[in-house]
Design an enzyme around this catalytic site. Structure first.
Site, PDB file in Angstrom:
ATOM      1  N   GLU A  28     -17.904 -24.482   4.663  1.00  0.00           N
ATOM      2  CA  GLU A  28     -18.566 -23.675   3.297  1.00  0.00           C
ATOM      3  C   GLU A  28     -17.385 -23.236   2.362  1.00  0.00           C
ATOM      4  OE1 GLU A  28     -19.258 -19.644   3.167  1.00  0.00           O
ATOM      5  OE2 GLU A  28     -18.925 -19.341   5.348  1.00  0.00           O
ATOM      6  N   LYS A 163     -21.911 -11.381  11.312  1.00  0.00           N
ATOM      7  CA  LYS A 163     -21.045 -10.350  10.946  1.00  0.00           C
ATOM      8  C   LYS A 163     -21.174  -8.891  11.336  1.00  0.00           C
ATOM      9  CE  LYS A 163     -20.719 -12.002   6.639  1.00  0.00           C
ATOM     10  NZ  LYS A 163     -20.711 -13.159   6.496  1.00  0.00           N
TER      11      LYS A 163
HETATM   12  N1  PSU Z   1     -18.381 -15.917   7.230  1.00  0.00           N
HETATM   13  C1  PSU Z   1     -16.938 -15.200   6.916  1.00  0.00           C
HETATM   14  N2  PSU Z   1     -16.706 -14.950   5.638  1.00  0.00           N
HETATM   15  C2  PSU Z   1     -17.628 -14.954   4.739  1.00  0.00           C
HETATM   16  C3  PSU Z   1     -18.809 -15.530   4.702  1.00  0.00           C
HETATM   17  C4  PSU Z   1     -19.075 -15.880   6.324  1.00  0.00           C
HETATM   18  O1  PSU Z   1     -16.027 -15.033   7.638  1.00  0.00           O
HETATM   19  O2  PSU Z   1     -17.365 -14.685   3.437  1.00  0.00           O
HETATM   20  C5  PSU Z   1     -19.779 -15.654   3.913  1.00  0.00           C
HETATM   21  C6  PSU Z   1     -20.834 -16.643   4.171  1.00  0.00           C
HETATM   22  O3  PSU Z   1     -20.779 -17.672   3.162  1.00  0.00           O
HETATM   23  C7  PSU Z   1     -22.099 -16.264   4.299  1.00  0.00           C
HETATM   24  C8  PSU Z   1     -22.186 -14.998   3.159  1.00  0.00           C
HETATM   25  O4  PSU Z   1     -23.067 -17.138   4.007  1.00  0.00           O
HETATM   26  O5  PSU Z   1     -20.773 -14.545   3.509  1.00  0.00           O
HETATM   27  C9  PSU Z   1     -23.323 -13.933   3.288  1.00  0.00           C
HETATM   28  O6  PSU Z   1     -23.524 -13.408   2.261  1.00  0.00           O
HETATM   29  P1  PSU Z   1     -24.876 -12.536   2.237  1.00  0.00           P
HETATM   30  O7  PSU Z   1     -24.674 -11.533   3.168  1.00  0.00           O
HETATM   31  O8  PSU Z   1     -24.544 -12.111   0.602  1.00  0.00           O
HETATM   32  O9  PSU Z   1     -25.938 -13.475   2.178  1.00  0.00           O
END
Ligand code: PSU
Ligand code: MN
Length: 309
Positions: A28, A163
């Protein structure tokens, strides 16, 4: 652009690999543009691609450049995404048509990368950690579109659990409701991104890449649409123990609330805040877990391609 894939633009290498049934791993671009500071983000993006190659698979980093959905990027394009950073729009699934129609640039999240990987015919994807149900979601309604995406895109996503800034118990409940297999890779515990332990179990476990590949085939040949969470714990040498992270994360979450940070800004805010407070230690952990996920994703992709081709 081809008739089969309107709007998708493949590098010749990725197109050839997919045509020949070789192993391909999607990566990604939100982690590059929004998840890490420059220039570590660009170094990491390059390192992840090298790890996938060393594992015998072709990397396909996905992003949108001038409205073109790119499946595979060149080194100078990774550099551009990393240097522009948060000036590049963070694009989840719902943002795709807007950014394409307006011919803008976009960094794809887990959700939109899954959707585009599935469109492109790529079955394995490595990220750092997926999004999920945020703490306080009962009032904020903040639940990542990553979760919904797992209910419809047929992609196995290698992730260091979810996360740690999230409510992991609620994230696991949501994945259960959505019918998403959550596989502990060599573990019975759901990892917590920076830490190996979370105190939450996983409903199933695989110990080899071949076992994951069999599960992928079984799921999709049964007509069970949707993704698979392959939960891969951060290597022990790189982890920051959960009890050390807990107060740091709690403080960052409180600061986000005080500052009125909302919507898609929440995750990048928390990651940057935690990196600042830990003097970059969390960034090093983030890079190490992403590398570890790329390694496993390549192994799974090779195993999956072997029997599927
Ligand atoms: N994993 C990481 N760093 C990131 C992300 C994932 O180590 O920055 C990103 C991914 O693209 C994931 C996003 O889809 O964070 C999630 O964002 P949100 O909580 O706004 O959906
Ligand atoms: Mn959100």
């Amino acid at each position: 652009m081809t008739a089969k894939h309107p709007y998708l633009r493949f590098t010749p290498e990725v197109a050839a690999a997919l045509h020949d049934g070789h192993a391909v791993v999607a990566l990604e671009s939100t982690i590059i543009a929004h998840g890490m500071p420059y220039p570590r983000n660009v170094e990491t993006a390059g390192a992840l691609e090298r790890i996938v190659r060393d594992g015998g698979a072709v990397p396909a980093t996905i992003a949108i450049l001038d409205g073109a959905i790119r499946i595979g990027l060149a080194a100078d394009e990774l550099e551009f995404l990393g240097r522009e950073g948060s000036h590049i729009r963070k694009v989840s699934t719902r943002d795709l048509p807007y950014v394409v129609a307006r011919m803008q640039h976009g960094a794809t999240t887990v959700a939109s990368t899954m959707r585009l990987a599935a469109r492109a015919g790529i079955a394995v994807f490595a990220t750092g950690g997926i999004g999920g149900v945020h703490r306080g979601a009962e009032t904020s309604f903040d639940i990542s579109a990553d979760l919904t995406e797992f209910s419809q895109s047929n992609v196995a996503v290698v992730t260091a659990g979810a996360k740690a800034i999230l409510d992991l118990a609620l994230t696991l409940e949501a994945l259960e409701t959505l019918g998403v297999p959550v596989v502990g890779f060599g573990t019975d515990e759901f990892p917590a991104f920076y830490s190996r332990a979370s105190g939450h179990g996983v409903p199933m476990r695989c110990d080899t890449a071949a076992e994951v590949a069999s599960l992928m085939r079984a799921k999709w040949q049964l007509g069970l649409a949707g993704g698979i969470v392959v939960a891969n714990a951060i290597p022990a040498a790189a982890e920051i123990p959960a009890d050390e992270m807990a107060p740091v994360i709690a403080a960052a979450v409180a600061k986000a609330a005080q500052n009125g940070v909302r919507g898609k800004a929440v995750t990048p805010f928390l990651l940057a805040e935690i990196a600042a407070v830990t003097a970059g230690r969390s960034l090093a952990a983030n890079i190490a877990l992403a590398a570890n996920n790329a390694r496993l994703a390549a192994e799974i992709a090779v195993s999956y391609a072997r029997k599927t081709a």
